[in-house]
Design a protein around this motif. Structure first.
Motif, mmCIF file in Angstrom:
data_model
loop_
_atom_site.group_PDB
_atom_site.id
_atom_site.type_symbol
_atom_site.label_atom_id
_atom_site.label_comp_id
_atom_site.label_asym_id
_atom_site.label_seq_id
_atom_site.Cartn_x
_atom_site.Cartn_y
_atom_site.Cartn_z
ATOM 1 N N LEU A 14 34.596 44.813 39.431
ATOM 2 C CA LEU A 14 33.747 44.099 40.482
ATOM 3 C C LEU A 14 33.490 45.137 41.343
ATOM 4 C CD1 LEU A 14 35.623 40.912 41.788
ATOM 5 C CD2 LEU A 14 33.603 40.978 40.696
ATOM 6 N N ALA A 15 32.326 45.171 42.012
ATOM 7 C CA ALA A 15 31.963 46.236 43.132
ATOM 8 C C ALA A 15 33.037 46.102 44.341
ATOM 9 C CB ALA A 15 30.474 45.785 43.834
ATOM 10 N N ARG A 16 33.404 47.351 44.749
ATOM 11 C CA ARG A 16 34.278 47.440 45.982
ATOM 12 C C ARG A 16 33.998 46.119 47.112
ATOM 13 N NH1 ARG A 16 35.211 52.972 48.696
ATOM 14 N NH2 ARG A 16 35.572 53.489 46.814
ATOM 15 N N ASN A 17 32.749 45.879 47.320
ATOM 16 C CA ASN A 17 32.581 44.979 48.385
ATOM 17 C C ASN A 17 32.897 43.530 47.981
ATOM 18 O OD1 ASN A 17 30.287 44.809 46.830
ATOM 19 N ND2 ASN A 17 28.809 44.754 48.604
ATOM 20 N N GLU A 18 33.099 43.300 46.842
ATOM 21 C CA GLU A 18 33.319 42.250 46.340
ATOM 22 C C GLU A 18 34.809 41.829 46.110
ATOM 23 O OE1 GLU A 18 30.821 40.712 42.892
ATOM 24 O OE2 GLU A 18 29.753 42.522 43.126
ATOM 25 N N LEU A 52 40.227 46.657 42.050
ATOM 26 C CA LEU A 52 40.274 44.982 41.492
ATOM 27 C C LEU A 52 41.687 45.066 40.928
ATOM 28 C CD1 LEU A 52 39.027 42.528 40.925
ATOM 29 C CD2 LEU A 52 38.292 43.384 38.825
ATOM 30 N N LEU A 53 42.370 45.763 40.128
ATOM 31 C CA LEU A 53 43.519 45.332 39.611
ATOM 32 C C LEU A 53 44.798 45.223 40.697
ATOM 33 C CD1 LEU A 53 43.534 47.844 36.513
ATOM 34 C CD2 LEU A 53 43.444 45.406 36.270
ATOM 35 N N GLN A 54 44.752 46.236 41.438
ATOM 36 C CA GLN A 54 45.722 46.275 42.756
ATOM 37 C C GLN A 54 45.710 44.895 43.488
ATOM 38 O OE1 GLN A 54 46.765 50.107 44.501
ATOM 39 N NE2 GLN A 54 44.595 50.420 43.737
ATOM 40 N N VAL A 55 44.971 43.892 43.322
ATOM 41 C CA VAL A 55 45.075 42.607 44.178
ATOM 42 C C VAL A 55 46.083 41.785 43.458
ATOM 43 C CG1 VAL A 55 42.565 42.478 44.954
ATOM 44 C CG2 VAL A 55 43.124 41.328 42.685
ATOM 45 N N ASN A 56 46.382 42.428 42.133
ATOM 46 C CA ASN A 56 47.666 41.440 41.572
ATOM 47 C C ASN A 56 48.916 42.674 41.874
ATOM 48 O OD1 ASN A 56 49.490 41.850 38.738
ATOM 49 N ND2 ASN A 56 48.691 39.793 39.180
ATOM 50 N N ARG A 57 50.020 41.752 42.268
ATOM 51 C CA ARG A 57 51.266 42.501 42.641
ATOM 52 C C ARG A 57 51.749 43.306 41.493
ATOM 53 N NH1 ARG A 57 55.249 38.461 45.262
ATOM 54 N NH2 ARG A 57 53.908 37.452 43.873
ATOM 55 N N MET A 58 51.786 42.938 40.389
ATOM 56 C CA MET A 58 52.395 43.715 39.296
ATOM 57 C C MET A 58 51.392 45.186 39.041
ATOM 58 S SD MET A 58 52.476 42.597 35.204
ATOM 59 C CE MET A 58 50.857 42.226 35.466
#
Length: 140
Positions: free
Chosen positions: A61-65, A107-113
């Protein structure tokens, strides 16, 4: 048999993706370029190894999304199978000598793992932020 840089034979490389549809697209794109590496879904790779693995995390996703504090349903919608701990464990443990993960780290970093994995890769100096090809020479 063609060799990649550093005399790595194509047969020693495997590309993994969570989705069968993306597997087919990757195969088609590589075939068009004359590259003959094995491409498989993560689940199909269970029980096998390769010298070098390229893991495509698919989603971006784009950074702002990208939400700073997303809900579980938002994460499920935008990250899908890449948040499945079992799938990621399988994917991360298929490589004998080298693992390259291709994905949108923000985007991946929104997931804790993934956040913890990326943090550790950054500490270990294994995270490469590629924008317009910058920094690629470090590995090739």
């Amino acid at each position: 048999m063609r060799s990649a840089p550093h005399n790595i034979e194509e047969k020693s490389i495997r590309v993994l993706t969570p989705y069968t549809a993306q597997k087919k697209e990757i195969e088609k794109a590589l075939h068009t370029r004359g590259v003959r590496v094995q491409v498989s879904s993560i689940s199909a790779s269970q029980g096998s190894e390769a010298d070098f693995v390229i893991l495509s995390t698919v989603r971006s996703l784009a950074r702002n999304e990208i939400l700073e504090y997303p809900s579980r349903s938002w994460i499920r919608e935008h990250l899908g199978f890449v948040t499945d701990k079992h799938q990621i464990n399988v994917a991360l443990t298929r490589a004998k000598h080298g693992l390259f993960i291709v994905g949108n780290s923000r985007l991946l970093q929104v997931n804790r793992m993934w956040k913890e994995l990326i943090r550790q890769y950054r500490i270990d100096g294994c995270l490469l932020d590629i924008r317009d090809g910058a920094g690629v020479g470090r590995f090739f």
